[in-house]
Enzyme design. Structure first.
Site, PDB file in Angstrom:
ATOM      1  N   ASP A  85       0.855  -1.192   0.000  1.00 26.64           N
ATOM      2  CA  ASP A  85       0.000   0.000   0.000  1.00 26.64           C
ATOM      3  C   ASP A  85       0.889   1.240   0.000  1.00 26.64           C
ATOM      4  O   ASP A  85       1.948   1.250   0.633  1.00 26.64           O
ATOM      5  CB  ASP A  85      -0.925   0.018   1.222  1.00 26.64           C
ATOM      6  CG  ASP A  85      -1.991   1.093   1.099  1.00 26.64           C
ATOM      7  OD1 ASP A  85      -2.884   0.951   0.238  1.00 26.64           O
ATOM      8  OD2 ASP A  85      -1.925   2.105   1.829  1.00 26.64           O
ATOM      9  N   THR A  86       0.455   2.254  -0.725  1.00 25.97           N
ATOM     10  CA  THR A  86       1.238   3.488  -0.852  1.00 25.97           C
ATOM     11  C   THR A  86       0.408   4.671  -0.384  1.00 25.97           C
ATOM     12  O   THR A  86      -0.779   4.767  -0.697  1.00 25.97           O
ATOM     13  CB  THR A  86       1.646   3.713  -2.324  1.00 25.97           C
ATOM     14  OG1 THR A  86       2.414   2.595  -2.769  1.00 25.97           O
ATOM     15  CG2 THR A  86       2.463   4.986  -2.487  1.00 25.97           C
TER      16      THR A  86
END
Length: 204
Positions: A85-86
């Protein structure tokens, strides 16, 4: 040891980066026909006062939990599961995916002319063991006029991307400086991911 991993991500960029590493993978996505629905948006809600690092690591863990349960529910063969996840952060403010074009324009207006952080957490479930890593990069955006922001938003590129931009797309024209992992900013830091996969027994 399986010769492939499951990738629990709908991002074509993450698939592309895994292919670049030469890792064979199969997608393990939610909401396939006949499957129980999953609420991905609920997972990504920011808790009150949550720091960006804590947020991105927590969300990645929750996404991986959901993927592990999904594999078991579908009775799929056992293999490592990769999740990532960013998020983008300006100070302690977290910039997720914009809701719509006006929201994207507001985000870009706040990021323009400043340095922000891009945090990408990676987690790999290998049997009962969970391996994780965090990549933190710093990106400086040049100042952008309202017309430049509107023109970029009109391309549609900012939608579906944390911080309302894709470094591999037209936003690169406004990236004055970056320090860290280019692939991490894209959504899957190659170095950290390779380290996790090596620890799991893959030859990379």
């Amino acid at each position: 040891m399986p010769d492939f991993i499951y990738l629990a991500s709908q991002s074509p960029r993450r698939r592309q980066l895994l292919e670049q590493l030469g890792v064979r993978h199969e997608l393990l996505l939610p909401n396939v026909d006949g499957d129980e629905p999953e609420d991905a948006e609920a997972i990504e809600v920011v808790l009150s006062g949550e720091a960006p690092t804590a947020y991105v690591e927590r969300v990645t863990g929750l996404k991986l939990d959901a993927a592990v349960a999904r594999r078991a529910r579908r009775g799929l063969p056992d293999a490592p599961i990769l999740c990532s996840d960013t998020t983008v952060a300006l100070g302690r403010t977290i910039y997720g995916k914009p809701d719509d074009s006006p929201h994207a324009a507001r985000m870009l207006g706040e990021l323009a002319g400043h340095e922000h952080r891009v945090l990408t957490a990676v987690a790999l479930q290998v049997g009962p063991k969970r391996l994780s890593a965090l990549s933190v990069s710093r990106v400086t955006f040049a100042a952008m006029t309202p017309a430049q922001i509107d023109a970029y938003v009109a391309t549609g590129e900012p939608l579906g991307k944390a911080g309302a931009y894709g470094i591999q797309g037209r936003a690169a024209a406004y990236v004055e400086h970056l320090a860290g992992s280019y692939s991490g900013i894209m959504g899957l830091p190659m170095y950290e991911t390779a380290q996790l996969l090596r620890a799991a027994g893959f030859a990379i």
